[in-house]
Scaffold this motif. Structure first.
Motif, PDB file in Angstrom:
ATOM      1  N   LEU A  17       0.793  -1.235   0.000  1.00 32.66           N
ATOM      2  CA  LEU A  17       0.000   0.000   0.000  1.00 32.66           C
ATOM      3  C   LEU A  17       0.819   1.276   0.000  1.00 32.66           C
ATOM      4  O   LEU A  17       1.174   1.699   1.025  1.00 32.66           O
ATOM      5  N   LEU A  18       1.070   1.928  -1.106  1.00 32.45           N
ATOM      6  CA  LEU A  18       1.898   3.126  -1.199  1.00 32.45           C
ATOM      7  C   LEU A  18       1.179   4.343  -0.691  1.00 32.45           C
ATOM      8  O   LEU A  18       0.012   4.465  -0.831  1.00 32.45           O
ATOM      9  N   ILE A  19       1.988   5.178  -0.185  1.00 34.29           N
ATOM     10  CA  ILE A  19       1.348   6.292   0.449  1.00 34.29           C
ATOM     11  C   ILE A  19       2.100   7.581   0.158  1.00 34.29           C
ATOM     12  O   ILE A  19       2.858   7.648  -0.759  1.00 34.29           O
ATOM     13  N   ALA A  20       1.998   8.554   1.001  1.00 41.36           N
ATOM     14  CA  ALA A  20       2.311   9.915   0.682  1.00 41.36           C
ATOM     15  C   ALA A  20       3.742  10.305   0.985  1.00 41.36           C
ATOM     16  O   ALA A  20       4.244   9.999   2.008  1.00 41.36           O
ATOM     17  N   VAL A  21       4.368  11.055   0.075  1.00 42.26           N
ATOM     18  CA  VAL A  21       5.731  11.491   0.290  1.00 42.26           C
ATOM     19  C   VAL A  21       5.807  12.994   0.071  1.00 42.26           C
ATOM     20  O   VAL A  21       5.257  13.477  -0.875  1.00 42.26           O
ATOM     21  N   PHE A  22       6.486  13.733   0.922  1.00 38.87           N
ATOM     22  CA  PHE A  22       6.505  15.159   0.712  1.00 38.87           C
ATOM     23  C   PHE A  22       7.876  15.643   0.260  1.00 38.87           C
ATOM     24  O   PHE A  22       8.878  15.139   0.677  1.00 38.87           O
ATOM     25  N   GLU A  40       0.278   5.898  -7.941  1.00 38.00           N
ATOM     26  CA  GLU A  40      -0.618   6.145  -9.061  1.00 38.00           C
ATOM     27  C   GLU A  40      -1.544   4.978  -9.354  1.00 38.00           C
ATOM     28  O   GLU A  40      -2.455   5.095 -10.170  1.00 38.00           O
ATOM     29  N   LYS A  41      -1.357   3.826  -8.678  1.00 35.64           N
ATOM     30  CA  LYS A  41      -2.153   2.641  -9.002  1.00 35.64           C
ATOM     31  C   LYS A  41      -2.635   1.942  -7.741  1.00 35.64           C
ATOM     32  O   LYS A  41      -2.564   0.727  -7.619  1.00 35.64           O
ATOM     33  N   SER A  42      -3.150   2.696  -6.795  1.00 28.70           N
ATOM     34  CA  SER A  42      -3.565   2.113  -5.516  1.00 28.70           C
ATOM     35  C   SER A  42      -4.967   2.547  -5.115  1.00 28.70           C
ATOM     36  O   SER A  42      -5.257   2.734  -3.939  1.00 28.70           O
ATOM     37  N   ALA A  43      -5.838   2.711  -6.087  1.00 27.87           N
ATOM     38  CA  ALA A  43      -7.232   3.071  -5.787  1.00 27.87           C
ATOM     39  C   ALA A  43      -7.867   1.994  -4.912  1.00 27.87           C
ATOM     40  O   ALA A  43      -7.554   0.816  -5.052  1.00 27.87           O
ATOM     41  N   PRO A  44      -8.722   2.377  -3.959  1.00 25.72           N
ATOM     42  CA  PRO A  44      -9.279   3.719  -3.744  1.00 25.72           C
ATOM     43  C   PRO A  44      -8.423   4.616  -2.854  1.00 25.72           C
ATOM     44  O   PRO A  44      -8.840   5.707  -2.504  1.00 25.72           O
ATOM     45  N   TYR A  45      -7.230   4.136  -2.467  1.00 21.75           N
ATOM     46  CA  TYR A  45      -6.405   4.898  -1.535  1.00 21.75           C
ATOM     47  C   TYR A  45      -5.700   6.057  -2.219  1.00 21.75           C
ATOM     48  O   TYR A  45      -5.694   7.174  -1.716  1.00 21.75           O
ATOM     49  N   SER A  46      -5.106   5.798  -3.364  1.00 24.76           N
ATOM     50  CA  SER A  46      -4.516   6.876  -4.144  1.00 24.76           C
ATOM     51  C   SER A  46      -4.327   6.423  -5.583  1.00 24.76           C
ATOM     52  O   SER A  46      -4.067   5.254  -5.850  1.00 24.76           O
ATOM     53  N   LYS A  52      -3.732  14.606 -11.417  1.00 26.68           N
ATOM     54  CA  LYS A  52      -3.801  14.939  -9.995  1.00 26.68           C
ATOM     55  C   LYS A  52      -3.842  13.671  -9.148  1.00 26.68           C
ATOM     56  O   LYS A  52      -4.370  12.639  -9.571  1.00 26.68           O
ATOM     57  N   ALA A  53      -3.288  13.762  -7.947  1.00 24.86           N
ATOM     58  CA  ALA A  53      -3.385  12.661  -6.989  1.00 24.86           C
ATOM     59  C   ALA A  53      -4.766  12.687  -6.365  1.00 24.86           C
ATOM     60  O   ALA A  53      -5.185  13.702  -5.802  1.00 24.86           O
ATOM     61  N   VAL A  54      -5.498  11.580  -6.473  1.00 30.32           N
ATOM     62  CA  VAL A  54      -6.849  11.507  -5.935  1.00 30.32           C
ATOM     63  C   VAL A  54      -6.985  10.251  -5.075  1.00 30.32           C
ATOM     64  O   VAL A  54      -6.190   9.331  -5.165  1.00 30.32           O
ATOM     65  N   GLY A  55      -8.019  10.230  -4.234  1.00 29.33           N
ATOM     66  CA  GLY A  55      -8.283   9.064  -3.405  1.00 29.33           C
ATOM     67  C   GLY A  55      -8.333   9.408  -1.928  1.00 29.33           C
ATOM     68  O   GLY A  55      -8.180  10.566  -1.518  1.00 29.33           O
ATOM     69  N   LEU A  56      -8.526   8.385  -1.120  1.00 30.07           N
ATOM     70  CA  LEU A  56      -8.678   8.572   0.324  1.00 30.07           C
ATOM     71  C   LEU A  56      -7.441   9.198   0.961  1.00 30.07           C
ATOM     72  O   LEU A  56      -7.549  10.112   1.783  1.00 30.07           O
ATOM     73  N   PHE A  57      -6.246   8.707   0.622  1.00 27.72           N
ATOM     74  CA  PHE A  57      -5.040   9.210   1.276  1.00 27.72           C
ATOM     75  C   PHE A  57      -4.746  10.680   0.964  1.00 27.72           C
ATOM     76  O   PHE A  57      -4.453  11.455   1.886  1.00 27.72           O
ATOM     77  N   PRO A  58      -4.802  11.102  -0.305  1.00 26.73           N
ATOM     78  CA  PRO A  58      -4.625  12.538  -0.551  1.00 26.73           C
ATOM     79  C   PRO A  58      -5.648  13.391   0.189  1.00 26.73           C
ATOM     80  O   PRO A  58      -5.317  14.470   0.699  1.00 26.73           O
ATOM     81  N   GLU A  59      -6.881  12.917   0.266  1.00 27.67           N
ATOM     82  CA  GLU A  59      -7.912  13.687   0.959  1.00 27.67           C
ATOM     83  C   GLU A  59      -7.653  13.746   2.463  1.00 27.67           C
ATOM     84  O   GLU A  59      -7.832  14.789   3.100  1.00 27.67           O
ATOM     85  N   PHE A 251     -11.320  17.471  13.985  1.00 28.99           N
ATOM     86  CA  PHE A 251     -10.586  16.707  12.975  1.00 28.99           C
ATOM     87  C   PHE A 251     -11.019  15.248  12.978  1.00 28.99           C
ATOM     88  O   PHE A 251     -11.224  14.641  11.918  1.00 28.99           O
ATOM     89  N   GLU A 252     -11.158  14.673  14.161  1.00 26.74           N
ATOM     90  CA  GLU A 252     -11.572  13.269  14.255  1.00 26.74           C
ATOM     91  C   GLU A 252     -12.924  13.051  13.591  1.00 26.74           C
ATOM     92  O   GLU A 252     -13.126  12.074  12.856  1.00 26.74           O
ATOM     93  N   SER A 253     -13.857  13.950  13.825  1.00 29.87           N
ATOM     94  CA  SER A 253     -15.182  13.833  13.223  1.00 29.87           C
ATOM     95  C   SER A 253     -15.104  13.906  11.700  1.00 29.87           C
ATOM     96  O   SER A 253     -15.719  13.095  10.987  1.00 29.87           O
ATOM     97  N   GLN A 254     -14.343  14.868  11.180  1.00 26.86           N
ATOM     98  CA  GLN A 254     -14.252  15.034   9.737  1.00 26.86           C
ATOM     99  C   GLN A 254     -13.498  13.884   9.072  1.00 26.86           C
ATOM    100  O   GLN A 254     -13.875  13.424   7.990  1.00 26.86           O
ATOM    101  N   SER A 255     -12.435  13.408   9.706  1.00 25.25           N
ATOM    102  CA  SER A 255     -11.667  12.308   9.113  1.00 25.25           C
ATOM    103  C   SER A 255     -12.467  11.009   9.135  1.00 25.25           C
ATOM    104  O   SER A 255     -12.431  10.231   8.170  1.00 25.25           O
ATOM    105  N   ASN A 256     -13.212  10.777  10.211  1.00 25.55           N
ATOM    106  CA  ASN A 256     -14.050   9.568  10.267  1.00 25.55           C
ATOM    107  C   ASN A 256     -15.120   9.595   9.182  1.00 25.55           C
ATOM    108  O   ASN A 256     -15.410   8.572   8.545  1.00 25.55           O
ATOM    109  N   ALA A 257     -15.717  10.760   8.967  1.00 25.70           N
ATOM    110  CA  ALA A 257     -16.737  10.884   7.918  1.00 25.70           C
ATOM    111  C   ALA A 257     -16.125  10.653   6.545  1.00 25.70           C
ATOM    112  O   ALA A 257     -16.741  10.003   5.675  1.00 25.70           O
ATOM    113  N   LEU A 258     -14.925  11.147   6.343  1.00 25.78           N
ATOM    114  CA  LEU A 258     -14.246  10.956   5.057  1.00 25.78           C
ATOM    115  C   LEU A 258     -13.960   9.483   4.807  1.00 25.78           C
ATOM    116  O   LEU A 258     -14.211   8.947   3.714  1.00 25.78           O
ATOM    117  N   ILE A 259     -13.453   8.792   5.818  1.00 24.55           N
ATOM    118  CA  ILE A 259     -13.144   7.363   5.691  1.00 24.55           C
ATOM    119  C   ILE A 259     -14.407   6.552   5.442  1.00 24.55           C
ATOM    120  O   ILE A 259     -14.447   5.660   4.578  1.00 24.55           O
TER     121      ILE A 259
END
Length: 263
Positions: A17-22, A40-46, A52-59, A251-259
């Motif tokens: 599961l690849l994730i975010a690098v800054f 680039e190939k890990s939907a729905p995560y990213s 553009k980078a899209v998916g749960l992790f970018p959000e 933040f917890e409320s918003q992140s839980n709703a997003l997930i």
């Protein structure tokens, strides 16, 4: 199942599961800009959509930095191997991933996970003649007369799904879903709900998809933490502010709703 993104987990937990690098390109309007890179190939995560980078992790990461005025976030995609190399050598600032011992050698991680991937789900068809068995099972033993569809080469499945269950292998997730829903050669999959719902929707099986949460699948909870390269001079400040944000009820409320929106 996006297992390629979990390369580098402890042996029982190799799932990919690849994730975010800054990257740190400089300061803008008083905030340090951190550019996150995602698979680039890990939907729905990213994944990559319209450059553009899209998916749960970018959000999730964007949401985190919405609460941090000292830093701003942007996104891009890159291969996972490059991401890990860049973080190790300080070429990029960090990532969101499983904090293995090896990764902790070169990155500082948030105290709490930003996301926990949950493999504790049985995925099956509403048309399955054994649906009553699947929906009443309280252990793998209760499923011993059924057939599980697995991914070729998955060490996690080899180590966490009992050997006495009959297996039908699939080459990749799309093939596994076709085997389950179209060819009906197996009774169930073991998958995170996010993965199953996305694949079923893409392949036209959403109407008959069933997903059941169970508590008898070992090593089913895979935590993903934000990590920052130890070579970044202000790595601990970034993590300190992330940790503070994650304690916020808002933040917890918003992140839980997003997930939940992905499940």
């Amino acid at each position: 199942m996006n297992r390629h993104l979990l390369n580098g987990l402890a042996a029982p937990l190799q799932i990919a599961l690849l994730i975010a690098v800054f990257v740190v390109p400089g300061v803008s309007h008083g905030s340090t800009k951190l550019t996150f890179a995602f698979s680039e190939k890990s939907a729905p995560y990213s994944s990559l959509l319209d450059e553009k980078a899209v998916g749960l992790f970018p959000e999730l990461l964007q949401l985190t930095f919405d609460f941090i005025p000292d830093y701003t976030a942007a996104g891009l995609v890159m291969p996972w191997a490059r991401a890990q190399y860049n973080v190790r050598h300080g070429l990029n600032a960090g990532f969101l991933t499983y904090p293995s011992d090896k990764r902790q050698d070169y990155a500082v991680f948030s105290a709490e996970p930003l996301f926990t991937q949950d493999f504790g789900h049985l995925v099956y068809s509403a048309d399955n003649p054994n649906i009553d068995v699947i929906e009443s099972a309280t252990s793998f033993a209760d499923l011993s007369g059924l057939v599980v569809i697995v991914e070729n080469g998955s060490r996690w499945e080899d180590q966490n799904i009992p050997g006495y269950l009959e297996r039908v292998p699939g080459q990749h997730m799309d093939a596994m879903m076709h085997l389950l829903m179209l060819r009906q050669v197996g009774d169930f999959l073991v998958q995170p709900a996010e993965d199953a719902r996305l694949i079923a929707r893409q392949l036209g099986y959403a109407q008959k998809l069933k997903v059941r949460k169970v508590d008898f699948i070992p090593n089913s909870q895979i935590p993903f933490h934000i990590g920052v390269s130890r070579k970044l001079p202000y790595a601990r400040d970034v993590i300190k502010q992330i940790d503070a944000v994650m304690q916020s009820p808002e933040f917890e409320s918003q992140s839980n709703a997003l997930i939940e929106g992905y499940r």
